[in-house]
Scaffold this motif. Structure first.
Motif, PDB file in Angstrom:
ATOM      1  N   LEU A  29       0.850  -1.186   0.000  1.00 25.56           N
ATOM      2  CA  LEU A  29       0.000   0.000   0.000  1.00 25.56           C
ATOM      3  C   LEU A  29       0.888   1.238   0.000  1.00 25.56           C
ATOM      4  CD1 LEU A  29      -2.582  -1.068   2.722  1.00 25.56           C
ATOM      5  CD2 LEU A  29      -2.869  -1.167   0.236  1.00 25.56           C
ATOM      6  N   CYS A  38      -2.515  -5.615   3.373  1.00 26.78           N
ATOM      7  CA  CYS A  38      -3.478  -5.837   2.292  1.00 26.78           C
ATOM      8  C   CYS A  38      -3.171  -7.214   1.727  1.00 26.78           C
ATOM      9  CB  CYS A  38      -3.304  -4.762   1.228  1.00 26.78           C
ATOM     10  SG  CYS A  38      -4.489  -4.881  -0.127  1.00 26.78           S
ATOM     11  N   ILE A  47      -7.296   1.494  -3.369  1.00 23.92           N
ATOM     12  CA  ILE A  47      -8.374   1.263  -2.415  1.00 23.92           C
ATOM     13  C   ILE A  47      -9.514   2.185  -2.858  1.00 23.92           C
ATOM     14  CG2 ILE A  47      -9.157   1.626  -0.033  1.00 23.92           C
ATOM     15  CD1 ILE A  47      -6.340   1.000   0.912  1.00 23.92           C
ATOM     16  N   LEU A  78      -8.236  -5.804   3.955  1.00 25.68           N
ATOM     17  CA  LEU A  78      -7.320  -5.007   4.785  1.00 25.68           C
ATOM     18  C   LEU A  78      -7.394  -5.535   6.200  1.00 25.68           C
ATOM     19  CD1 LEU A  78      -8.042  -1.364   3.617  1.00 25.68           C
ATOM     20  CD2 LEU A  78      -6.133  -2.824   2.980  1.00 25.68           C
ATOM     21  N   ASN A 103     -10.873   4.560   1.833  1.00 27.37           N
ATOM     22  CA  ASN A 103      -9.444   4.849   1.922  1.00 27.37           C
ATOM     23  C   ASN A 103      -8.987   5.836   2.995  1.00 27.37           C
ATOM     24  OD1 ASN A 103     -10.158   7.331   0.845  1.00 27.37           O
ATOM     25  ND2 ASN A 103      -9.118   7.023  -1.106  1.00 27.37           N
TER      26      ASN A 103
END
Length: 114
Positions: free
Chosen positions: A36, A83, A61, A102, A66
């Motif tokens: 990420l 993730c 995302i 997540l 997000n």
């Protein structure tokens, strides 16, 4: 009992058709960790968080999920969130090909079975 990780959200990767997801889709398997990267200077969304696999940008995302993750990453807490690929369907439309989850990870080092 403590858990090794805590589910936060799951969703399909946004923008797969605009990035290079097709180049990596055959390597995406359930359980694989993805990287990420916060993009606070993104002109479309200051909370944008890109999703990568080994340097290949897959997408993002989704905007409605997000903000919290963007803040964690912005303030240097990259090590507490993971993730992971949940499922892959190469035959689906690009916006539904890859579902990820997540997770908040346990950084205490304690064994939850103790």
């Amino acid at each position: 009992m403590a858990e090794r990780s805590k589910h936060l959200a799951d969703f399909h990767i946004a923008g797969m058709r605009f990035w290079d997801g097709a180049l990596a889709i055959d390597k995406l398997k359930p359980g694989k960790k993805l990287d990420l990267v916060a993009e606070p200077d993104n002109p479309h969304d200051s909370n944008a968080v890109a999703i990568y696999r080994k340097g290949i940008k897959l997408g993002y995302i989704p905007r409605d999920s997000n903000a919290f993750i963007a803040q964690l990453l912005f303030f240097g807490h990259k090590d507490v969130v993971e993730c992971r690929v949940l499922c892959v369907n190469p035959e689906a439309e690009p916006w539904n090909q890859v579902r990820v989850g997540l997770y908040m990870t346990d950084k205490t080092g304690k064994n939850p079975r103790q």
